[in-house]
Design an enzyme around this catalytic site. Structure first.
Site, PDB file in Angstrom:
ATOM      1  CB  CYS A 181      -3.063   1.199  -5.592  1.00  0.00           C
ATOM      2  SG  CYS A 181      -3.868   0.470  -4.194  1.00  0.00           S
TER       3      CYS A 181
ATOM      4  CB  CYS B 290      -0.984  -0.003   1.166  1.00  0.00           C
ATOM      5  SG  CYS B 290      -0.254   0.180   2.782  1.00  0.00           S
TER       6      CYS B 290
ATOM      7  CB  CYS C 280      -4.466   1.412  -2.017  1.00  0.00           C
ATOM      8  SG  CYS C 280      -2.721   1.403  -1.673  1.00  0.00           S
TER       9      CYS C 280
END
Length: 165
Positions: A90, A10, A82
């Site tokens: 992301c 992430c 994400c």
């Protein structure tokens, strides 16, 4: 084949990817191994993530917010966590590993009462745990070796679990 390595990726590497790393390592019993990293790591693990993992009985030893530039091995699978639907970008991992997106809202950005913030962390945890349990039901090593296309499809399906709960 060695133990397949899963990278949870992430942006900040302080909540969701950390939760996923600890959950997978706690449930996999050595069959898979997880690491986590961020494209722009915060440099700390969110204290609520640590508290929740400990409450659920998972080890938090060695968890740290780190950059994907610091990875020492190339992962076999990369899963981004994400919540791109929330306008969050992301990171795109550029390695050769099969990739999947398991979007989860960032509990670190939750606002409101203490109970509402705790609920955001709990929801992220529960979605990730549901998905990781589904992942662990797959013959990962076999799919990596024999049919990466089916593996990618299965990972994408798992990424939709818990979306509308």
């Amino acid at each position: 084949m060695s133990v397949p390595e899963i990278l949870f990726l992430c942006t900040g590497n302080s909540c969701r990817s950390i939760l996923a790393e600890a959950i997978l390592n706690g449930l996999a019993h050595g069959r898979l191994h997880a690491v986590s990293a961020g494209s722009h790591p915060t440099g700390y693990v969110h204290p609520r993530s640590i508290a929740l993992l400990q409450q659920e009985g998972f080890s938090t030893e060695g968890l740290s917010s780190k950059s994907w530039d610091d990875l020492v091995t190339t992962p076999d699978i990369v899963i981004t966590v994400c919540a791109s639907a929330a306008g969050e970008t992301c990171p795109a991992y550029l390695g050769p590993a099969p990739r999947a997106h398991w979007g989860v809202e960032d509990p670190a950005k939750a606002v409101g009462t203490e109970a509402e913030i705790e609920a955001a962390f709990r929801k992220a945890y529960e979605i990730l745990r549901l998905r990781i349990e589904a992942l662990l039901a797959l013959p990962i090593a076999e799919l990596l070796a024999k049919d990466p296309a089916i593996l990618r499809s299965e990972l994408a399906n798992i990424g939709r679990l818990g979306e509308h709960e």
